[in-house]
Write an enzyme that holds these catalytic residues in place. Sequence first.
Site, short mmCIF file in Angstrom:
data_model
loop_
_atom_site.label_atom_id
_atom_site.label_comp_id
_atom_site.label_asym_id
_atom_site.label_seq_id
_atom_site.Cartn_x
_atom_site.Cartn_y
_atom_site.Cartn_z
N GLY A 67 -17.11 43.70 -4.61
CA GLY A 67 -16.25 43.91 -3.46
C GLY A 67 -15.61 45.28 -3.53
O GLY A 67 -16.12 46.17 -4.21
N SER A 94 -17.56 46.67 -10.40
CA SER A 94 -18.33 47.63 -9.62
C SER A 94 -18.39 47.19 -8.16
O SER A 94 -17.85 46.14 -7.81
CB SER A 94 -19.75 47.73 -10.18
OG SER A 94 -20.46 46.55 -9.85
N LYS A 95 -19.05 47.99 -7.35
CA LYS A 95 -19.10 47.70 -5.90
C LYS A 95 -19.58 46.29 -5.62
O LYS A 95 -19.22 45.69 -4.62
CB LYS A 95 -20.04 48.68 -5.18
CG LYS A 95 -19.73 50.13 -5.40
CD LYS A 95 -20.75 50.77 -6.35
CE LYS A 95 -20.06 51.22 -7.62
NZ LYS A 95 -20.85 51.32 -8.82
N ARG A 96 -20.43 45.79 -6.50
CA ARG A 96 -20.95 44.44 -6.32
C ARG A 96 -19.82 43.43 -6.16
O ARG A 96 -19.99 42.39 -5.55
CB ARG A 96 -21.80 44.02 -7.52
CG ARG A 96 -23.16 44.64 -7.60
CD ARG A 96 -23.95 44.05 -8.76
NE ARG A 96 -23.32 44.30 -10.06
CZ ARG A 96 -22.85 43.36 -10.84
NH1 ARG A 96 -22.93 42.11 -10.47
NH2 ARG A 96 -22.30 43.66 -12.00
#
Length: 469
Positions: free
Chosen positions: A243, A239-241
């Site tokens: 990167g 996920s966006k976490r």
Amino acid sequence: MTKKTRTRFAPSPTGFLHIGGARTALFNWLFARHSGGQFVLRIEDTDQTRSTDESTRAILDAMSWLGLDCDEGPHFQAQRVDLHREMVRKLIAEGKAYYCTCTAEELEAKRKAALAAGKKPKYDGTCRNKDLKKSAGSVVRFRGAQTGITIVEDLIKGNITFNNDELDDLIIERGDGYPTYNFAVVIDDALMNITHVIRGDDHVNNTPRQILLYQALGFAVPKFAHVPMILGSDKARLSKRHGATSVMAYKEMGFLPEALVNYLVRLGWAHGDQEIFSLQELIDLFSLDAVGKSPAVFNPEKLLWLNAHYIKGAKITRLAEEMKPLWPEGAKNADPEFTQKVIADMQPRAKTLLEMTTLADFYFVESINYANEAGQKFLLPEVLQHLKDIAEKLPALPDFSKAGIENFLKTFGEERNIKLKIIAQPLRVALTGKTVSPGIDEVMVTLGKDRVIKRINDAVRFIETRAKA
RNA sequence: GGUCCCAUCGUCUAGCGGUUAGGACGCUGGCCUCUCACGCCGGAAACCGGGGUUCAAACCCCCGUGGGACUACCA
């Protein structure tokens, strides 16, 4: 004669195309191309509140950047609701579906209660046998089998058995009259003659319900292949976490599409020890048997390595084209021929196109700013005379090519009995402002005689000024 | 909680009953060398645990353990 293979990629337009979706698309595309079949694109936009045209465009852009062309589509699921509703009516008429008036709030309360009591939170069948009519806000539920088993024959995972009593009566038409995913996907895949459904394994638990739907509707059940998820470094779903997860973000960071494709295909798929694959090789070699069952962690380092590999092999003109939007202002309007020479110098030593533009900044400046340590460490009085002499001799050098310069520097060193090492770093700093750069000769050729002489003279002045101070 | 899936170096993976468990990224020692990168040569690094089956198990079976997914009027 067997049916022509047809695969599909069916993203929902609620955001950009992410890494995981791209790999799913890639596998579908490869499978279709490998078997001489067709690849269909379908946008699943039945969630009216979350779908946007912007996302649709973003997904299409990313697909085309990756080179995943489709033979059909994009179809839009929302434009097919008449078809879906017709199927709903059919199921109701046959008693295979029924109207339900339980409200979302009631359902939510029951779910919580069941969970609290340690029981399974499935629909309790309140409206199952009430024979209700359509009313405002009513939904339609599929009357699922409550006994027996359903087997998912998965091309990647093998047979997976489900007890039908685990499956509840799922909603197939919402209160707003739109079909739900599990229903629309079945209708569309069936009507579009999709032969192989290749998708993320987050869908395996939906598959038995879908199979039941295929059967209730009288459709042939396609083959399924559930691809394991892509995880982040902490082993949680990417996920966006973790990167960048958007495909197009990689374009903006200076990645080549073939590098991403090559990287992605190796996440879950392998062909012996081979690491580098051209698109044609992938089409020839790809098969679902070689897709692994376990999830894969996304590893940016390896992607970088592949990108560097493809940058090395790319044509300069192609790189120049790809890099156009990446240059900083100062370099954007430089002479194209000069820019190409710069790219040629940087090509073997950059991992991304963006990195190339940053590393190459010194080529485009009017006068050099010596990096902190560089000037102090290498532009010293000891080398002053050497630099002066070089600047003086250069105008008369007839052959200003890599070989010519190499030869000039060699002779220069021999004449005064100094090693090239002595003069190389000062010269490098004079020309580039840095201690790290492409070869001196390459830089000189690219810069051209005039700029080289100017920069050496600038360095001479720099040393003289510092000596006085 | 329930259902389902998964398990080889840190990571991606090869292996499909008998291998010194192979390759790649990364890390690392050396060579090359005007710096860096490339390239080349070398190194460290793995079969989750326990039971079976078998002459023989990384491979087959079971049980643990650990991770993941799903459990929506999202897809």
